[in-house]
Design an enzyme around this catalytic site. Structure first.
Site, PDB file in Angstrom:
ATOM      1  N   LYS A  13      46.107  46.066  38.705  1.00 28.98           N
ATOM      2  CA  LYS A  13      44.940  47.472  38.411  1.00 28.98           C
ATOM      3  C   LYS A  13      44.932  48.183  39.280  1.00 28.98           C
ATOM      4  O   LYS A  13      45.013  49.466  38.929  1.00 28.98           O
ATOM      5  CB  LYS A  13      43.676  46.393  38.385  1.00 28.98           C
ATOM      6  CG  LYS A  13      43.838  45.597  36.681  1.00 28.98           C
ATOM      7  CD  LYS A  13      42.708  44.991  35.751  1.00 28.98           C
ATOM      8  CE  LYS A  13      41.819  44.146  37.017  1.00 28.98           C
ATOM      9  NZ  LYS A  13      42.240  42.725  37.317  1.00 28.98           N
ATOM     10  N   ARG A  88      35.155  42.442  30.852  1.00 33.45           N
ATOM     11  CA  ARG A  88      35.959  40.547  31.412  1.00 33.45           C
ATOM     12  C   ARG A  88      35.270  40.102  29.991  1.00 33.45           C
ATOM     13  O   ARG A  88      35.981  38.982  30.614  1.00 33.45           O
ATOM     14  CB  ARG A  88      35.028  40.329  32.931  1.00 33.45           C
ATOM     15  CG  ARG A  88      36.463  41.304  33.786  1.00 33.45           C
ATOM     16  CD  ARG A  88      35.899  39.874  35.310  1.00 33.45           C
ATOM     17  NE  ARG A  88      36.750  39.902  36.546  1.00 33.45           N
ATOM     18  CZ  ARG A  88      37.325  40.983  36.938  1.00 33.45           C
ATOM     19  NH1 ARG A  88      36.926  41.832  37.467  1.00 33.45           N
ATOM     20  NH2 ARG A  88      38.553  40.204  38.140  1.00 33.45           N
ATOM     21  N   ARG A 127      48.334  37.798  49.179  1.00 30.18           N
ATOM     22  CA  ARG A 127      47.820  38.945  49.761  1.00 30.18           C
ATOM     23  C   ARG A 127      46.725  39.354  50.314  1.00 30.18           C
ATOM     24  O   ARG A 127      45.806  38.767  50.956  1.00 30.18           O
ATOM     25  CB  ARG A 127      46.843  38.817  47.526  1.00 30.18           C
ATOM     26  CG  ARG A 127      46.297  40.386  47.560  1.00 30.18           C
ATOM     27  CD  ARG A 127      45.837  41.169  46.638  1.00 30.18           C
ATOM     28  NE  ARG A 127      44.309  40.763  46.104  1.00 30.18           N
ATOM     29  CZ  ARG A 127      44.082  40.602  44.814  1.00 30.18           C
ATOM     30  NH1 ARG A 127      44.298  41.187  44.100  1.00 30.18           N
ATOM     31  NH2 ARG A 127      43.181  39.980  44.668  1.00 30.18           N
ATOM     32  N   ARG A 160      41.161  38.151  51.027  1.00 27.27           N
ATOM     33  CA  ARG A 160      40.206  38.412  50.000  1.00 27.27           C
ATOM     34  C   ARG A 160      39.315  36.516  50.385  1.00 27.27           C
ATOM     35  O   ARG A 160      40.310  35.906  50.282  1.00 27.27           O
ATOM     36  CB  ARG A 160      39.795  38.928  48.602  1.00 27.27           C
ATOM     37  CG  ARG A 160      39.541  39.599  48.601  1.00 27.27           C
ATOM     38  CD  ARG A 160      40.035  40.457  47.401  1.00 27.27           C
ATOM     39  NE  ARG A 160      39.194  39.820  45.970  1.00 27.27           N
ATOM     40  CZ  ARG A 160      39.470  40.017  44.587  1.00 27.27           C
ATOM     41  NH1 ARG A 160      39.619  41.639  44.837  1.00 27.27           N
ATOM     42  NH2 ARG A 160      38.901  38.728  44.059  1.00 27.27           N
ATOM     43  N   ARG A 171      40.361  31.139  38.808  1.00 26.99           N
ATOM     44  CA  ARG A 171      40.043  33.376  38.339  1.00 26.99           C
ATOM     45  C   ARG A 171      40.777  32.857  36.901  1.00 26.99           C
ATOM     46  O   ARG A 171      40.516  33.729  36.468  1.00 26.99           O
ATOM     47  CB  ARG A 171      39.983  33.916  39.561  1.00 26.99           C
ATOM     48  CG  ARG A 171      39.051  33.974  40.686  1.00 26.99           C
ATOM     49  CD  ARG A 171      39.721  34.975  41.653  1.00 26.99           C
ATOM     50  NE  ARG A 171      39.836  35.814  41.367  1.00 26.99           N
ATOM     51  CZ  ARG A 171      40.574  36.756  42.363  1.00 26.99           C
ATOM     52  NH1 ARG A 171      41.131  36.025  43.574  1.00 26.99           N
ATOM     53  NH2 ARG A 171      41.075  37.578  42.488  1.00 26.99           N
TER      54      ARG A 171
HETATM   55  P1  AMP Z   1      38.078  41.290  41.151  1.00 29.26           P
HETATM   56  O1  AMP Z   1      37.936  42.610  42.661  1.00 29.26           O
HETATM   57  O2  AMP Z   1      38.014  42.038  39.962  1.00 29.26           O
HETATM   58  O3  AMP Z   1      39.281  40.351  40.888  1.00 29.26           O
HETATM   59  O4  AMP Z   1      36.843  40.616  40.930  1.00 29.26           O
HETATM   60  C1  AMP Z   1      36.309  39.892  42.220  1.00 29.26           C
HETATM   61  C2  AMP Z   1      34.753  39.056  41.247  1.00 29.26           C
HETATM   62  O5  AMP Z   1      33.892  39.894  40.673  1.00 29.26           O
HETATM   63  C3  AMP Z   1      35.549  38.125  39.913  1.00 29.26           C
HETATM   64  O6  AMP Z   1      35.820  37.371  40.152  1.00 29.26           O
HETATM   65  C4  AMP Z   1      33.572  38.095  39.623  1.00 29.26           C
HETATM   66  O7  AMP Z   1      33.042  36.593  40.300  1.00 29.26           O
HETATM   67  C5  AMP Z   1      33.053  39.190  39.566  1.00 29.26           C
HETATM   68  N1  AMP Z   1      33.401  40.668  38.962  1.00 29.26           N
HETATM   69  C6  AMP Z   1      33.803  40.811  39.030  1.00 29.26           C
HETATM   70  N2  AMP Z   1      34.024  42.292  37.395  1.00 29.26           N
HETATM   71  C7  AMP Z   1      33.539  41.159  37.168  1.00 29.26           C
HETATM   72  C8  AMP Z   1      33.047  42.027  35.127  1.00 29.26           C
HETATM   73  N3  AMP Z   1      32.859  42.824  34.981  1.00 29.26           N
HETATM   74  N4  AMP Z   1      31.627  40.566  34.815  1.00 29.26           N
HETATM   75  C9  AMP Z   1      31.390  39.468  35.920  1.00 29.26           C
HETATM   76  N5  AMP Z   1      31.656  38.969  36.829  1.00 29.26           N
HETATM   77  C10 AMP Z   1      32.983  40.546  37.666  1.00 29.26           C
END
Ligand code: AMP
Length: 218
Positions: A13, A88, A127, A160, A171
């Site tokens: 993404k 999400r 990654r 990360r 996840r």
């Molecule tokens: P990402 O970088 O998009 O993979 O997000 C990293 C983490 O942030 C996720 O595993 C969640 O813990 C939190 N997070 C990001 N976006 C959301 C969302 N829309 N709703 C809830 N938690 C989120």
């Protein structure tokens, strides 16, 4: 114009977000980046979010919805927005629709980057990301030219905290249980654009723009 970018963690993404923002002149709003910024700044919201992120869980809807609402409202209406990683959950999707409707806007398209589970696991476990510009690398299949340094900006690469094997598994489970129903939500509204996300990211990007051709910028 408002585009929602859907896809599992590791679907690409972040990479495709740059292509979409450039093409449609959108502001990139990535919920994960906002939470990571808040966590490293040590704010109350950041501390709360961190406890969920570390476990690979979603941050509760009320916190997430108000964070994104504040961010999107603060951008004004001059430019469109690309939402990456939000919504999400169904509740987040409905809250987004409501918030945009109040401002006479809507989600125009939901772009779903489809990648198999095996490939997602492979990508996430190797990654590394640039601390400065967020460009992603893969230690086996797309390593940087100089170890530990970003090819684009020279920034430091890091892994990360939630890209460890157990958290990655969690996840992905959370994605399939809570986020994948959004694919049908947007399909039923006639807004879904599905793109195959495996292979060369530039080819994926071209396919995505082709699938979106005819989409007018408002
Ligand atoms: P990402 O970088 O998009 O993979 O997000 C990293 C983490 O942030 C996720 O595993 C969640 O813990 C939190 N997070 C990001 N976006 C959301 C969302 N829309 N709703 C809830 N938690 C989120």
């Amino acid at each position: 114009m408002h585009i929602v970018l859907l896809g599992a963690p590791g679907a690409g993404k972040g990479t495709q977000a740059d292509t979409l923002c450039e093409k449609f002149n959108l502001v990139h709003v990535a919920s994960g980046d906002l939470f990571r910024e808040a966590a490293s700044a040590g704010t109350e919201l950041g501390k709360k979010a961190k406890s969920y992120m570390e476990k690979g869980l979603l941050v509760p809807d009320d916190i997430t919805i108000s964070l994104i609402k504040e961010k999107v409202d603060g951008l004004g209406t001059a430019k469109g927005v690309l939402l990456d990683g939000f919504p999400r959950t169904l509740e987040q999707a409905k809250a987004l629709d409501k918030n945009l409707e109040v401002r006479g806007k809507k989600v125009d398209k939901a772009v779903f980057i489809n990648v198999s589970s095996d490939e997602l696991l492979r990508r996430l476990s190797g990654r590394w990301i640039c601390r400065q510009c967020q460009a992603p690398y893969h230690m086996q299949s797309a390593p940087p030219r100089v170890a530990g340094r970003c090819d684009k900006c020279g920034g430091e690469l890091y892994q990360r905290a939630d890209d460890t094997a157990d958290t990655v598994k969690k996840r992905l489970e959370v994605y399939f249980a809570q986020t994948s129903p959004l694919i049908d939500y947007y399909r039923q509204k006639g807004k879904l654009v599905e793109v195959k996300g495996e292979g060369d990211p530039r080819v994926v990007g071209k396919g995505m723009l082709k699938a979106l051709s005819g989409t007018k910028q408002e």
